[in-house]
Design a protein around this motif. Structure first.
Motif, mmCIF file in Angstrom:
data_model
loop_
_atom_site.group_PDB
_atom_site.id
_atom_site.type_symbol
_atom_site.label_atom_id
_atom_site.label_comp_id
_atom_site.label_asym_id
_atom_site.label_seq_id
_atom_site.Cartn_x
_atom_site.Cartn_y
_atom_site.Cartn_z
ATOM 1 N N MET A 1 0.826 -1.188 0.000
ATOM 2 C CA MET A 1 0.000 0.000 0.000
ATOM 3 C C MET A 1 0.869 1.249 0.000
ATOM 4 N N GLN A 2 0.439 2.235 -0.732
ATOM 5 C CA GLN A 2 1.135 3.518 -0.767
ATOM 6 C C GLN A 2 0.592 4.411 0.336
ATOM 7 N N TYR A 3 1.476 5.092 1.024
ATOM 8 C CA TYR A 3 1.064 6.036 2.059
ATOM 9 C C TYR A 3 1.295 7.448 1.547
ATOM 10 N N PRO A 4 0.489 8.402 2.022
ATOM 11 C CA PRO A 4 0.688 9.783 1.574
ATOM 12 C C PRO A 4 2.070 10.284 1.970
ATOM 13 N N LYS A 5 2.616 11.137 1.151
ATOM 14 C CA LYS A 5 3.922 11.735 1.436
ATOM 15 C C LYS A 5 3.739 12.965 2.334
ATOM 16 N N ILE A 6 4.796 13.306 3.028
ATOM 17 C CA ILE A 6 4.768 14.438 3.943
ATOM 18 C C ILE A 6 4.979 15.729 3.152
ATOM 19 N N LYS A 7 4.093 16.667 3.384
ATOM 20 C CA LYS A 7 4.183 17.974 2.722
ATOM 21 C C LYS A 7 4.880 18.990 3.635
ATOM 22 N N SER A 8 4.535 18.972 4.931
ATOM 23 C CA SER A 8 5.184 19.870 5.881
ATOM 24 C C SER A 8 5.121 19.265 7.275
ATOM 25 N N ALA A 9 6.013 19.726 8.134
ATOM 26 C CA ALA A 9 6.042 19.256 9.522
ATOM 27 C C ALA A 9 6.558 20.382 10.397
ATOM 28 N N SER A 10 5.973 20.487 11.577
ATOM 29 C CA SER A 10 6.462 21.485 12.536
ATOM 30 C C SER A 10 6.279 20.955 13.951
ATOM 31 N N ALA A 11 7.158 21.406 14.830
ATOM 32 C CA ALA A 11 7.083 21.040 16.242
ATOM 33 C C ALA A 11 6.238 22.092 16.944
ATOM 34 N N ILE A 12 5.185 21.648 17.651
ATOM 35 C CA ILE A 12 4.329 22.615 18.331
ATOM 36 C C ILE A 12 4.638 22.737 19.819
ATOM 37 N N ASP A 13 5.351 21.762 20.358
ATOM 38 C CA ASP A 13 5.854 21.860 21.734
ATOM 39 C C ASP A 13 7.094 20.982 21.787
ATOM 40 N N ASN A 14 7.495 20.527 22.970
ATOM 41 C CA ASN A 14 8.743 19.774 23.073
ATOM 42 C C ASN A 14 8.636 18.305 22.687
ATOM 43 N N HIS A 15 7.404 17.810 22.403
ATOM 44 C CA HIS A 15 7.253 16.392 22.079
ATOM 45 C C HIS A 15 6.238 16.106 20.975
ATOM 46 N N THR A 16 5.666 17.134 20.365
ATOM 47 C CA THR A 16 4.588 16.909 19.417
ATOM 48 C C THR A 16 4.879 17.531 18.057
ATOM 49 N N LEU A 17 4.637 16.729 17.014
ATOM 50 C CA LEU A 17 4.765 17.209 15.638
ATOM 51 C C LEU A 17 3.376 17.365 15.033
ATOM 52 N N ILE A 18 3.209 18.374 14.203
ATOM 53 C CA ILE A 18 2.030 18.499 13.356
ATOM 54 C C ILE A 18 2.532 18.224 11.941
ATOM 55 N N VAL A 19 1.959 17.201 11.308
ATOM 56 C CA VAL A 19 2.431 16.768 9.996
ATOM 57 C C VAL A 19 1.303 16.885 8.985
ATOM 58 N N GLU A 20 1.567 17.614 7.901
ATOM 59 C CA GLU A 20 0.593 17.745 6.818
ATOM 60 C C GLU A 20 1.047 16.837 5.678
ATOM 61 N N PHE A 21 0.099 16.034 5.188
ATOM 62 C CA PHE A 21 0.391 15.090 4.118
ATOM 63 C C PHE A 21 -0.116 15.614 2.777
ATOM 64 N N ASP A 22 0.365 15.008 1.691
ATOM 65 C CA ASP A 22 0.007 15.492 0.358
ATOM 66 C C ASP A 22 -1.418 15.136 -0.062
ATOM 67 N N ASN A 23 -2.169 14.453 0.805
ATOM 68 C CA ASN A 23 -3.589 14.193 0.521
ATOM 69 C C ASN A 23 -4.466 15.177 1.303
#
Length: 82
Positions: free
Chosen positions: A1-23
């Motif tokens: 299975m193909q998974y969406p690719k990562i478009k952007s990522a940012s750290a919102i605190d010391n342990h959490t990422l917000i990841v936007e995918f290409d879908n």
């Protein structure tokens, strides 16, 4: 299975990422469980953690040549955001 690719990522605190995918979906990913593994120990440093980048091609988020998290891991274990 193909998974969406990562478009952007940012750290919102010391342990959490917000990841936007290409879908157009966005997920929140908590790295806390990974911090017990030696490879991820440097991510305990907040300044280093916030330096996250998306690998060319969108296959992972990276901090340096030794520390990365794959799009599969982020997609499968991230929490969907509204």
């Amino acid at each position: 299975m193909q998974y969406p690719k990562i478009k952007s990522a940012s750290a919102i605190d010391n342990h959490t990422l917000i990841v936007e995918f290409d879908n157009s979906e966005t997920k929140k990913y908590d790295i806390s469980p990974l911090l017990n593994k030696d490879m991820f120990t440097p991510l305990k440093n907040p300044a280093f953690f916030k330096a996250v980048k998306v690998e060319q091609g969108g296959y992972a988020v990276v901090w340096n040549s030794e520390i990365d998290i794959s799009e599969y891991e982020l997609w499968k274990h991230g929490k969907a955001m509204p």
